[in-house]
Design a protein around this motif. Structure first.
Motif, PDB file in Angstrom:
ATOM      1  N   UNK A  22       0.871  -1.176   0.000  1.00  0.00           N
ATOM      2  CA  UNK A  22       0.000   0.000   0.000  1.00  0.00           C
ATOM      3  C   UNK A  22       0.912   1.232   0.000  1.00  0.00           C
ATOM      4  N   UNK A  23       0.925   1.978  -1.098  1.00  0.00           N
ATOM      5  CA  UNK A  23       1.809   3.144  -1.225  1.00  0.00           C
ATOM      6  C   UNK A  23       1.110   4.368  -0.626  1.00  0.00           C
ATOM      7  N   UNK A  24       1.718   4.928   0.429  1.00  0.00           N
ATOM      8  CA  UNK A  24       1.107   6.075   1.121  1.00  0.00           C
ATOM      9  C   UNK A  24       1.329   7.384   0.379  1.00  0.00           C
ATOM     10  N   UNK A  25       2.485   7.512  -0.299  1.00  0.00           N
ATOM     11  CA  UNK A  25       2.753   8.756  -1.023  1.00  0.00           C
ATOM     12  C   UNK A  25       3.793   8.547  -2.113  1.00  0.00           C
ATOM     13  N   UNK A  26       3.685   9.367  -3.152  1.00  0.00           N
ATOM     14  CA  UNK A  26       4.649   9.369  -4.249  1.00  0.00           C
ATOM     15  C   UNK A  26       5.086  10.811  -4.473  1.00  0.00           C
ATOM     16  N   UNK A  27       6.396  11.013  -4.605  1.00  0.00           N
ATOM     17  CA  UNK A  27       6.903  12.370  -4.824  1.00  0.00           C
ATOM     18  C   UNK A  27       6.338  12.926  -6.132  1.00  0.00           C
ATOM     19  N   UNK A  28       5.934  14.187  -6.084  1.00  0.00           N
ATOM     20  CA  UNK A  28       5.374  14.842  -7.273  1.00  0.00           C
ATOM     21  C   UNK A  28       6.437  14.930  -8.372  1.00  0.00           C
ATOM     22  N   UNK A  29       7.683  15.214  -7.936  1.00  0.00           N
ATOM     23  CA  UNK A  29       8.849  15.193  -8.830  1.00  0.00           C
ATOM     24  C   UNK A  29       9.949  14.443  -8.095  1.00  0.00           C
ATOM     25  N   UNK A  30      10.886  13.813  -8.834  1.00  0.00           N
ATOM     26  CA  UNK A  30      11.915  13.013  -8.157  1.00  0.00           C
ATOM     27  C   UNK A  30      13.018  13.868  -7.531  1.00  0.00           C
ATOM     28  N   UNK A  31      12.641  14.724  -6.570  1.00  0.00           N
ATOM     29  CA  UNK A  31      13.632  15.547  -5.881  1.00  0.00           C
ATOM     30  C   UNK A  31      13.506  15.337  -4.378  1.00  0.00           C
ATOM     31  N   UNK A  32      14.573  15.710  -3.660  1.00  0.00           N
ATOM     32  CA  UNK A  32      14.575  15.575  -2.198  1.00  0.00           C
ATOM     33  C   UNK A  32      13.444  16.388  -1.568  1.00  0.00           C
ATOM     34  N   UNK A  33      13.251  17.604  -2.087  1.00  0.00           N
ATOM     35  CA  UNK A  33      12.204  18.486  -1.534  1.00  0.00           C
ATOM     36  C   UNK A  33      10.828  17.848  -1.660  1.00  0.00           C
ATOM     37  N   UNK A  34      10.515  17.362  -2.869  1.00  0.00           N
ATOM     38  CA  UNK A  34       9.179  16.807  -3.116  1.00  0.00           C
ATOM     39  C   UNK A  34       8.948  15.518  -2.320  1.00  0.00           C
ATOM     40  N   UNK A  35       9.982  14.662  -2.263  1.00  0.00           N
ATOM     41  CA  UNK A  35       9.792  13.402  -1.519  1.00  0.00           C
ATOM     42  C   UNK A  35       9.638  13.681  -0.021  1.00  0.00           C
ATOM     43  N   UNK A  36      10.489  14.553   0.520  1.00  0.00           N
ATOM     44  CA  UNK A  36      10.423  14.853   1.957  1.00  0.00           C
ATOM     45  C   UNK A  36       9.063  15.464   2.313  1.00  0.00           C
ATOM     46  N   UNK A  37       8.556  16.346   1.448  1.00  0.00           N
ATOM     47  CA  UNK A  37       7.261  16.971   1.710  1.00  0.00           C
ATOM     48  C   UNK A  37       6.141  15.942   1.719  1.00  0.00           C
ATOM     49  N   UNK A  38       6.182  14.991   0.764  1.00  0.00           N
ATOM     50  CA  UNK A  38       5.102  13.989   0.694  1.00  0.00           C
ATOM     51  C   UNK A  38       5.191  12.996   1.868  1.00  0.00           C
ATOM     52  N   UNK A  39       6.405  12.651   2.285  1.00  0.00           N
ATOM     53  CA  UNK A  39       6.556  11.759   3.450  1.00  0.00           C
ATOM     54  C   UNK A  39       6.082  12.469   4.717  1.00  0.00           C
ATOM     55  N   UNK A  40       6.485  13.739   4.871  1.00  0.00           N
ATOM     56  CA  UNK A  40       6.074  14.512   6.057  1.00  0.00           C
ATOM     57  C   UNK A  40       4.550  14.600   6.141  1.00  0.00           C
ATOM     58  N   UNK A  41       3.915  14.775   4.982  1.00  0.00           N
ATOM     59  CA  UNK A  41       2.453  14.866   4.935  1.00  0.00           C
ATOM     60  C   UNK A  41       1.817  13.511   5.316  1.00  0.00           C
ATOM     61  N   UNK A  42       2.383  12.431   4.788  1.00  0.00           N
ATOM     62  CA  UNK A  42       1.849  11.092   5.083  1.00  0.00           C
ATOM     63  C   UNK A  42       2.000  10.733   6.563  1.00  0.00           C
ATOM     64  N   UNK A  43       3.070  11.235   7.175  1.00  0.00           N
ATOM     65  CA  UNK A  43       3.311  10.918   8.593  1.00  0.00           C
ATOM     66  C   UNK A  43       2.527  11.857   9.518  1.00  0.00           C
TER      67      UNK A  43
END
Length: 260
Positions: free
Chosen positions: A239-260
């Motif tokens: 079950x994928x909780x989040x996917x980065x909007x773009x493959x960058x550190x900023x986008x991935x960190x933001x989506x993980x922070x939101x999921x958590x």
């Protein structure tokens, strides 16, 4: 919260890993475990092709590793001077296509001017290339890995854009992967989130992650760097909780922070 990043570390010269830094700015402690090991191949052939820009219509790089192979050729044969004095300028009269910011940064270090760093996927990049290139150009040269996806070559072939590929590295599982994962779980426990960065990362890690997480697996927020990795995770029943909007550190960190 603890976040586990299943990805290759950056080059030592490139400074601290941006994913760890970005997640820290959101208040999360990230740990990086390398998933893959790489063996470089066909470097003599690659070197020959790099010094014959007149035979190609441009270059395509979809991974940092392919750029690393080019760097190795320039250093091994001590051809850096020749490259800097004339060869790179000849390539710069043509299009140098890249996927992603990390690859673009390495391409700039070679003295080349990359196009397409915001495309994020080979699929989007192939559309950019098809729009820009004529079918009667010399073949675009694409140094790549042994387990590249066929999206880009297929799209270009179907549109009649000539392409020449060369496998310059082989991808295998990192020899210490299982041991490093076990040590992480022993020392830090089950992470709140795990991020995957490639379909091969999913393939090599998932069984070990499932075994170590046990009943806590369903509580982990799984994150993907992009749609291709997300598809690989979903195909494995995650079950994928989040996917980065773009493959960058900023986008991935933001989506993980939101999921958590």
């Amino acid at each position: 919260m603890h976040v586990l990043l299943l990805k290759e570390p950056r080059d030592v010269d490139a400074g601290p890993d941006p994913y760890i830094k970005e997640l820290a700015s959101h208040g999360h402690k990230a740990t990086l475990i390398p998933v893959l090991s790489f063996k470089f191949v066909s470097l003599n052939t690659l070197s020959d092709k790099l010094f014959q820009p007149e035979k190609h219509g441009g270059l395509i790089f979809t991974s940092p590793r392919a750029v690393e192979a080019v760097k190795m050729c320039l250093e091994a044969d001590e051809r850096r001077e020749e490259w800097n004095n004339s060869v790179k300028d000849k390539w710069n009269t043509k299009s140098i296509y890249v996927v992603g910011k990390a690859t673009a940064a390495l391409v700039r270090n070679l003295g080349l001017n990359p196009l397409g760093e915001d495309t994020g996927t080979a699929d989007v990049l192939s559309r950019v290339i098809i729009e820009r290139e004529d079918t009667n150009i010399p073949p675009l040269f694409f140094p790549c890995g042994s387990i590249k996806r066929e999206v880009l070559p297929t799209a270009l072939r179907e549109s009649g854009v000539p392409l020449e590929t060369l496998t310059v590295y082989q991808t295998a599982e990192h020899p210490d992967l299982a041991k490093n994962l076990k040590n992480y779980y022993t020392e830090q426990g089950t992470p709140a989130s795990i991020a995957f960065f490639s379909p091969s990362g999913v393939k090599f890690c998932l069984d070990v992650v499932r075994r170590l997480s046990g009943e806590q697996l369903t509580q982990i927020k799984f994150a993907a760097i992009g749609p291709t990795t997300q598809d690989a995770m979903t195909a494995e029943g995650l079950c994928v909780s989040c996917t980065a909007e773009k493959p960058t550190a900023e986008h991935l960190a933001a989506s993980i922070a939101k999921a958590l």
